[in-house]
Enzyme design. Sequence first.
Site, PDB file in Angstrom:
ATOM      1  N   LYS A 283      37.377  30.407  33.944  1.00 15.63           N
ATOM      2  CA  LYS A 283      36.244  31.290  33.664  1.00 15.63           C
ATOM      3  C   LYS A 283      35.740  31.109  32.244  1.00 15.63           C
ATOM      4  CE  LYS A 283      36.674  34.764  37.236  1.00 15.63           C
ATOM      5  NZ  LYS A 283      36.667  36.172  37.639  1.00 15.63           N
TER       6      LYS A 283
ATOM      7  N   LYS B 119      37.209  27.049  45.457  1.00 17.43           N
ATOM      8  CA  LYS B 119      37.340  28.231  46.324  1.00 17.43           C
ATOM      9  C   LYS B 119      36.016  28.967  46.421  1.00 17.43           C
ATOM     10  CE  LYS B 119      38.415  32.127  43.438  1.00 17.43           C
ATOM     11  NZ  LYS B 119      38.671  33.520  43.541  1.00 17.43           N
TER      12      LYS B 119
ATOM     13  N   LYS C 176      32.872  34.999  44.401  1.00 17.96           N
ATOM     14  CA  LYS C 176      31.749  35.918  44.211  1.00 17.96           C
ATOM     15  C   LYS C 176      30.877  35.496  43.048  1.00 17.96           C
ATOM     16  CE  LYS C 176      34.078  40.190  45.110  1.00 17.96           C
ATOM     17  NZ  LYS C 176      35.054  40.111  44.024  1.00 17.96           N
TER      18      LYS C 176
HETATM   19  P1  ATP Z   1      35.308  36.292  41.230  1.00 20.56           P
HETATM   20  O1  ATP Z   1      34.612  35.048  41.692  1.00 20.56           O
HETATM   21  O2  ATP Z   1      34.402  37.262  40.529  1.00 20.56           O
HETATM   22  O3  ATP Z   1      36.590  36.021  40.507  1.00 20.56           O
HETATM   23  P2  ATP Z   1      36.443  36.596  43.783  1.00 20.56           P
HETATM   24  O4  ATP Z   1      35.503  36.239  44.833  1.00 20.56           O
HETATM   25  O5  ATP Z   1      37.527  35.616  43.427  1.00 20.56           O
HETATM   26  O6  ATP Z   1      35.685  37.074  42.526  1.00 20.56           O
HETATM   27  P3  ATP Z   1      38.102  38.967  43.582  1.00 20.56           P
HETATM   28  O7  ATP Z   1      37.557  40.324  43.480  1.00 20.56           O
HETATM   29  O8  ATP Z   1      38.591  38.345  42.319  1.00 20.56           O
HETATM   30  O9  ATP Z   1      37.094  37.952  44.275  1.00 20.56           O
HETATM   31  O10 ATP Z   1      39.264  38.961  44.657  1.00 20.56           O
HETATM   32  C1  ATP Z   1      39.493  39.928  45.648  1.00 20.56           C
HETATM   33  C2  ATP Z   1      40.539  39.394  46.602  1.00 20.56           C
HETATM   34  O11 ATP Z   1      39.977  38.330  47.377  1.00 20.56           O
HETATM   35  C3  ATP Z   1      41.778  38.812  45.902  1.00 20.56           C
HETATM   36  O12 ATP Z   1      42.935  39.191  46.608  1.00 20.56           O
HETATM   37  C4  ATP Z   1      41.567  37.329  45.981  1.00 20.56           C
HETATM   38  O13 ATP Z   1      42.785  36.616  45.991  1.00 20.56           O
HETATM   39  C5  ATP Z   1      40.846  37.206  47.307  1.00 20.56           C
HETATM   40  N1  ATP Z   1      40.003  36.006  47.335  1.00 20.56           N
HETATM   41  C6  ATP Z   1      38.982  35.713  46.501  1.00 20.56           C
HETATM   42  N2  ATP Z   1      38.422  34.536  46.821  1.00 20.56           N
HETATM   43  C7  ATP Z   1      39.114  34.074  47.893  1.00 20.56           C
HETATM   44  C8  ATP Z   1      39.012  32.911  48.704  1.00 20.56           C
HETATM   45  N3  ATP Z   1      38.075  32.012  48.466  1.00 20.56           N
HETATM   46  N4  ATP Z   1      39.868  32.762  49.731  1.00 20.56           N
HETATM   47  C9  ATP Z   1      40.823  33.687  49.999  1.00 20.56           C
HETATM   48  N5  ATP Z   1      40.975  34.824  49.268  1.00 20.56           N
HETATM   49  C10 ATP Z   1      40.128  35.015  48.232  1.00 20.56           C
END
Ligand code: ATP
Length: 334
Positions: free
Chosen positions: A119, A200, A203
């Site tokens: 990040k 991955k 968001k």
């Molecule tokens: P950001 O991109 O802002 O870091 P994010 O999409 O990774 O956000 P988080 O709020 O950080 O989402 O994560 C919420 C939950 O979703 C966590 O348990 C994280 O491990 C899971 N998660 C996030 N992205 C994935 C993915 N691509 N596949 C499986 N699980 C995910």
Amino acid sequence: MPGYAVALVARVFSGIQPSGALHLGNLLGAVRNWVEDQHTDDSIFCVVDLHALTVPQDPATLRTATVQLSQLLMASGLDPAICTLFVQSHVPEHAELSWLMECTVSFGELRRMTQFKDKSDRSEFVSAALFTYPALMAADILLYDTDRVPVGDDQRQHLELARDIAGRFNGRYGDTFVVPEAAIPRAGARVMDLQNPTAKMSKSLESPLGTVYVLDELRDIERKIKRAVTDTDGEVRYDPSNKPGVSNLLSILAACTGRSPEEAAAGYSQYGPLKADTAEAVVETLRPIQSRYSELADDPAESARLLAIGAERAREVAGPVLDRARAAVGLLPR
Ligand code: ATP
Ligand code: LTN
């Protein structure tokens, strides 16, 4: 744990950031498992708005995203009648325990976190809080005497650090915290971007064609999955290192239909039918969530009421644990 009531069921805690719209990775990697856990365990789930602030946020967007994510979690099946669902900043114990966590974690440990490296490489402004983020996450977890933390694979390193922090604190000050375990699902733990299947699904990464949002129009979801990047060898086989695109589709199909990716691969010899079936499985997973969401979104006062009850219940657990930690380090009672 000495002197505390013996819990009959496990305590489960997890969090999710209102940093953008909920996507299929969040749902399959985390939220779906929370929905199951709430029926068997004492489950606490948190919309971690303080974590979202570690990167610059537009205030109005953050407000809307926090409300929308809370409603989407309810629409996905989290039932405030049987689990505790709340917004992190409504429970000030999180920010306070976070300070004690920052005093327990080392600079070197934080510097090794790969999420910080990723990040901070992508950002112009790198806040101090982005660096200390895992200390707040450890506080979230340890405040609730958590036994199990259901998360996607990307959170494995943060979870390990939370366990190390708990162990160090207990070693220094005497048994204070429960040392939590990570719970990472077999299928769906790492949903990849459909256009760039070695990254991955996220968001906060701008990849509109590669990300399936839970609130996307169903026909757009179908289109995104049918356009997913695959490869040219034409064989349907689960092999994430050599066939990341196809393996990602198989993982998604498997997670949506309750099978392993290898089982999901059986019977396909072409990419077209695999994509069509994956699209259908995703659409059928998201359709009921979308229709429940549209009802909940019509009544924001009701979701605010439910979140307030959740915060009150959370504070009943968090308050005594914070007091225990404050006393352990030598802060005077207030
Ligand atoms: P950001 O991109 O802002 O870091 P994010 O999409 O990774 O956000 P988080 O709020 O950080 O989402 O994560 C919420 C939950 O979703 C966590 O348990 C994280 O491990 C899971 N998660 C996030 N992205 C994935 C993915 N691509 N596949 C499986 N699980 C995910
Ligand atoms: N860091 C996590 C979100 C998060 C979390 C938590 C997850 C914050 N606090 C406590 C589990 C337990 C993320 O970025 N996905």
